[in-house]
Enzyme design. Structure first.
Site, PDB file in Angstrom:
ATOM      1  N   GLY A 123       0.760  -1.281   0.151  1.00 36.61           N
ATOM      2  CA  GLY A 123       0.053  -0.022  -0.090  1.00 36.61           C
ATOM      3  C   GLY A 123       0.823   1.319   0.099  1.00 36.61           C
ATOM      4  O   GLY A 123       2.049   1.201   0.248  1.00 36.61           O
ATOM      5  N   LYS A 124       0.049   2.298  -0.167  1.00 38.20           N
ATOM      6  CA  LYS A 124       0.792   3.603  -0.330  1.00 38.20           C
ATOM      7  C   LYS A 124       0.260   4.599   0.610  1.00 38.20           C
ATOM      8  O   LYS A 124      -1.170   4.560   0.865  1.00 38.20           O
ATOM      9  CB  LYS A 124       0.752   3.943  -1.619  1.00 38.20           C
ATOM     10  CG  LYS A 124       1.545   5.197  -2.002  1.00 38.20           C
ATOM     11  CD  LYS A 124       1.551   5.676  -3.293  1.00 38.20           C
ATOM     12  CE  LYS A 124       2.026   6.961  -3.753  1.00 38.20           C
ATOM     13  NZ  LYS A 124       1.885   8.158  -3.139  1.00 38.20           N
ATOM     14  N   GLY A 125       0.817   5.075   1.585  1.00 38.01           N
ATOM     15  CA  GLY A 125       0.280   6.264   2.604  1.00 38.01           C
ATOM     16  C   GLY A 125       0.695   7.492   2.295  1.00 38.01           C
ATOM     17  O   GLY A 125       1.120   7.817   1.002  1.00 38.01           O
ATOM     18  N   LYS A 126       0.459   8.534   2.884  1.00 35.35           N
ATOM     19  CA  LYS A 126       0.676   9.913   2.645  1.00 35.35           C
ATOM     20  C   LYS A 126       2.049  10.233   2.613  1.00 35.35           C
ATOM     21  O   LYS A 126       2.535  10.707   1.451  1.00 35.35           O
ATOM     22  CB  LYS A 126       0.369  10.788   3.741  1.00 35.35           C
ATOM     23  CG  LYS A 126      -1.236  11.092   3.558  1.00 35.35           C
ATOM     24  CD  LYS A 126      -1.576  12.489   4.587  1.00 35.35           C
ATOM     25  CE  LYS A 126      -1.656  12.147   5.959  1.00 35.35           C
ATOM     26  NZ  LYS A 126      -2.394  11.171   6.531  1.00 35.35           N
ATOM     27  N   PHE A 127       2.949   9.417   3.213  1.00 36.99           N
ATOM     28  CA  PHE A 127       4.515   9.693   3.079  1.00 36.99           C
ATOM     29  C   PHE A 127       5.204   8.305   2.870  1.00 36.99           C
ATOM     30  O   PHE A 127       6.547   8.603   3.080  1.00 36.99           O
ATOM     31  CB  PHE A 127       4.860  10.403   4.316  1.00 36.99           C
ATOM     32  CG  PHE A 127       4.115  11.532   4.946  1.00 36.99           C
ATOM     33  CD1 PHE A 127       4.516  12.804   4.230  1.00 36.99           C
ATOM     34  CD2 PHE A 127       3.165  11.714   5.682  1.00 36.99           C
ATOM     35  CE1 PHE A 127       4.183  14.055   4.508  1.00 36.99           C
ATOM     36  CE2 PHE A 127       2.530  13.062   5.957  1.00 36.99           C
ATOM     37  CZ  PHE A 127       3.064  14.193   5.144  1.00 36.99           C
ATOM     38  N   GLY A 128       4.797   7.490   2.285  1.00 40.64           N
ATOM     39  CA  GLY A 128       5.670   6.319   1.869  1.00 40.64           C
ATOM     40  C   GLY A 128       5.020   5.327   1.492  1.00 40.64           C
ATOM     41  O   GLY A 128       3.466   5.232   1.441  1.00 40.64           O
ATOM     42  N   ARG A 129       5.588   4.466   0.954  1.00 37.73           N
ATOM     43  CA  ARG A 129       5.095   3.018   0.628  1.00 37.73           C
ATOM     44  C   ARG A 129       5.571   1.828   1.439  1.00 37.73           C
ATOM     45  O   ARG A 129       6.548   1.863   2.147  1.00 37.73           O
ATOM     46  CB  ARG A 129       5.681   2.562  -0.805  1.00 37.73           C
ATOM     47  CG  ARG A 129       4.940   3.393  -1.866  1.00 37.73           C
ATOM     48  CD  ARG A 129       5.904   3.430  -3.055  1.00 37.73           C
ATOM     49  NE  ARG A 129       5.527   4.403  -4.278  1.00 37.73           N
ATOM     50  CZ  ARG A 129       4.702   4.277  -4.939  1.00 37.73           C
ATOM     51  NH1 ARG A 129       4.316   3.136  -5.163  1.00 37.73           N
ATOM     52  NH2 ARG A 129       4.170   5.295  -5.680  1.00 37.73           N
ATOM     53  N   VAL A 130       4.656   0.820   1.544  1.00 35.55           N
ATOM     54  CA  VAL A 130       4.816  -0.229   2.457  1.00 35.55           C
ATOM     55  C   VAL A 130       4.946  -1.511   1.517  1.00 35.55           C
ATOM     56  O   VAL A 130       4.188  -1.787   0.606  1.00 35.55           O
ATOM     57  CB  VAL A 130       3.468  -0.652   3.343  1.00 35.55           C
ATOM     58  CG1 VAL A 130       4.072  -1.644   4.333  1.00 35.55           C
ATOM     59  CG2 VAL A 130       3.401   0.781   4.124  1.00 35.55           C
ATOM     60  N   ASP A 239      -6.269   8.688  17.300  1.00 37.25           N
ATOM     61  CA  ASP A 239      -6.639   8.752  15.862  1.00 37.25           C
ATOM     62  C   ASP A 239      -7.254   7.344  15.544  1.00 37.25           C
ATOM     63  O   ASP A 239      -7.124   6.832  14.471  1.00 37.25           O
ATOM     64  CB  ASP A 239      -5.534   8.972  15.028  1.00 37.25           C
ATOM     65  CG  ASP A 239      -5.820   9.424  13.809  1.00 37.25           C
ATOM     66  OD1 ASP A 239      -6.919   9.943  13.410  1.00 37.25           O
ATOM     67  OD2 ASP A 239      -4.920   9.497  12.741  1.00 37.25           O
TER      68      ASP A 239
HETATM   69  P1  ATP Z   1      -0.775   7.550   6.351  1.00 38.38           P
HETATM   70  O1  ATP Z   1       0.313   8.094   5.591  1.00 38.38           O
HETATM   71  O2  ATP Z   1      -1.865   8.618   6.675  1.00 38.38           O
HETATM   72  O3  ATP Z   1      -0.575   6.662   7.538  1.00 38.38           O
HETATM   73  P2  ATP Z   1      -1.779   5.064   5.341  1.00 38.38           P
HETATM   74  O4  ATP Z   1      -2.135   4.569   6.789  1.00 38.38           O
HETATM   75  O5  ATP Z   1      -2.742   4.656   4.446  1.00 38.38           O
HETATM   76  O6  ATP Z   1      -1.702   6.643   5.621  1.00 38.38           O
HETATM   77  P3  ATP Z   1       0.747   3.532   5.689  1.00 38.38           P
HETATM   78  O7  ATP Z   1       0.644   3.428   7.213  1.00 38.38           O
HETATM   79  O8  ATP Z   1       2.095   4.170   4.934  1.00 38.38           O
HETATM   80  O9  ATP Z   1      -0.461   4.908   5.062  1.00 38.38           O
HETATM   81  O10 ATP Z   1       0.198   2.211   4.935  1.00 38.38           O
HETATM   82  C1  ATP Z   1      -0.184   2.442   3.244  1.00 38.38           C
HETATM   83  C2  ATP Z   1      -1.106   1.352   3.270  1.00 38.38           C
HETATM   84  O11 ATP Z   1      -0.123  -0.046   3.299  1.00 38.38           O
HETATM   85  C3  ATP Z   1      -2.095   0.798   4.326  1.00 38.38           C
HETATM   86  O12 ATP Z   1      -3.219   1.460   3.931  1.00 38.38           O
HETATM   87  C4  ATP Z   1      -2.148  -0.655   4.423  1.00 38.38           C
HETATM   88  O13 ATP Z   1      -2.989  -1.057   2.837  1.00 38.38           O
HETATM   89  C5  ATP Z   1      -1.029  -1.074   3.857  1.00 38.38           C
HETATM   90  N1  ATP Z   1      -0.130  -1.337   4.993  1.00 38.38           N
HETATM   91  C6  ATP Z   1       0.612  -0.653   5.672  1.00 38.38           C
HETATM   92  N2  ATP Z   1       0.943  -1.448   6.710  1.00 38.38           N
HETATM   93  C7  ATP Z   1       0.908  -2.604   6.517  1.00 38.38           C
HETATM   94  C8  ATP Z   1       1.105  -3.681   7.495  1.00 38.38           C
HETATM   95  N3  ATP Z   1       1.853  -3.758   8.387  1.00 38.38           N
HETATM   96  N4  ATP Z   1       0.868  -4.825   6.808  1.00 38.38           N
HETATM   97  C9  ATP Z   1       0.005  -4.973   5.837  1.00 38.38           C
HETATM   98  N5  ATP Z   1      -0.335  -3.873   5.144  1.00 38.38           N
HETATM   99  C10 ATP Z   1      -0.118  -2.558   5.454  1.00 38.38           C
END
Ligand code: ATP
Ligand code: MG
Length: 389
Positions: A123-130, A239
């Site tokens: 996934g992708k968040g505001k500040f990075g990718r996972v 949150d």
């Molecule tokens: P924010 O930047 O506001 O935190 P976010 O929660 O969507 O936004 P991330 O925490 O970077 O961003 O995660 C991005 C996405 O990656 C998540 O929405 C989720 O789908 C996936 N992801 C993140 N962490 C995990 C994890 N530990 N296990 C499985 N999927 C994850």
């Protein structure tokens, strides 16, 4: 269960002060792919890797029982990164010892990207990718979150991220997403996270529209357990919402995203962004940013969560102005299809006076929770499809 073993055995990983990164911290251009990670050789100290591998192996054996494969993108070692691994003990209840490095034997170990095979993006968040990732020597599967320093700086969230790391890495509970450790190179920060095999709760909720009562109750019970643990450690999350909850391979809830969390009491100085739906009334009041508010904020959000689980939308969903106005009055109604017990719990959580909200202990004994969580344990592992109530 696997998580418990993990909790009991995994060593805590923690990073050295970032300042120790050598040359060229200049927050450069971001990269989208980890496969470019091998740039900037020669940074960081070189210490023996063998002990680290041993520790990881020891810690992770038997704990990673979910079969996850797709680790097929080899990544060359990023020598420019560094981190530290610190051994630490915890007990089963997650009542870990909190000393941050002092008395226990602290073995500094270097962590770096080369230790991991990188798999599919999660996934992708505001500040990075996972990314899904696998620690090479142990085969331990985890999620690697990659944050670009430049973006954190631009977003003014370095402090928030630092706090998130500090807080989350000290937490051990089956319903709290583990942060095993972190490291960084010149441009990025890497968080080694517990892999939540079933992804975002938010997606499940949208797909099912709303949860059957038994499932909602089990989720709320797990949330209450997690919050009880957090509050005991004087951490308030602040949150709580479906977007910040992940689901483990057994259907269990994992609270994540500690970016707004604090050690109570504290003030929330930064501008709040995102949805207002989960904001408690005491955080809406003018001047509230300077007021003390307690971990009871999480109880309000838990009420909003329970409502959204059962109804499919948040209780105060409206235009931003109206949402605020309605929150300030606790102006909501629970649809008639919600059971009387479910309704009762929601109403006891969505109480304007923080002191009058039902405490976590009582939530766990509430008739709605008892009804759905005490018997039929087989349901607890079946989070999907079957068993519609
Ligand atoms: P924010 O930047 O506001 O935190 P976010 O929660 O969507 O936004 P991330 O925490 O970077 O961003 O995660 C991005 C996405 O990656 C998540 O929405 C989720 O789908 C996936 N992801 C993140 N962490 C995990 C994890 N530990 N296990 C499985 N999927 C994850
Ligand atoms: Mg997040």
């Amino acid at each position: 269960m696997a998580t418990k073993t993990l909790e009991a055995r995994f060593e805590h990983l923690s990073v050295k002060e970032e300042k120790e990164t050598t040359a060229n911290r200049g927050y450069g251009k971001q990269k989208d792919s980890l496969s470019t990670a091998s740039s900037r050789p020669g940074l960081g100290a070189s210490q023996s890797n063998s002990n680290r591998a041993q520790l990881l192996k020891l810690a992770l054996q038997n704990t990673n029982d979910h079969k996850t494969n797709s680790m097929n993108i080899p990544v060359s070692p990023g020598k420019g990164s560094q981190g530290t691994l610190v051994t630490r003990n915890t007990d089963e209840n997650g009542e870990q010892r909190t000393s941050t490095s002092g008395s226990e034997s602290t073995i500094p170990r270097e962590l770096h990207l080369g230790m991991f095979e990188i798999g599919k993006p999660l996934g992708k968040g505001k500040f990075g990718r996972v990314y899904l990732a696998k620690e090479r020597s142990s085969g331990f599967v985890c999620a690697l979150k990659v944050l670009h320093k430049s973006e954190l700086q631009q977003g003014g969230v370095q402090k928030q991220v630092r706090r998130e790391i500090e807080i989350q890495s000290n937490l051990r509970h089956p319903n709290v997403l583990r942060l095993y450790g972190h490291f960084h190179d010149s441009k990025r920060i890497f968080l080694i996270l517990e892999f939540a095999g079933k992804g975002e709760l938010y997606k499940h909720l949208r797909k099912e529209h709303r949860f059957p009562e038994w499932k909602a109750a089990q989720y709320i019970a797990q949330m209450a357990a997690a919050l009880k643990y957090l509050h005991k450690k004087h951490v308030m999350h602040r949150d709580i919402k479906p977007e910040n909850i992940l689901v483990g391979i057994h259907g269990e809830i994992k609270i994540s995203d500690f970016g707004w969390s604090v050690h109570a009491p504290n003030n929330r100085r930064q501008t709040m962004c995102g949805t207002l739906d989960y904001l408690p009334p005491e955080m809406l009041k003018p001047g509230s940013q300077d007021n003390y508010y307690s971990e009871k904020v999480d109880l309000w959000s838990l009420g909003v969560l329970a409502y959204e689980f059962l109804v499919g939308e948040a209780p105060f969903e409206d235009t931003p102005v109206m949402t605020q106005r309605r929150i300030a009055r606790a102006d909501m109604s629970v649809p008639s299809f919600v059971s009387p017990e479910g309704r009762d719990l929601i109403k006891r959580l969505l109480v304007l006076d923080p002191e009058k909200r039902i405490p976590l202990d009582e939530i766990q004994r509430h008739p709605w929770i008892i009804k759905h969580c005490v018997k039929e344990p087989k349901r607890s592992s079946a989070s999907s499809k079957e068993g519609k109530a």
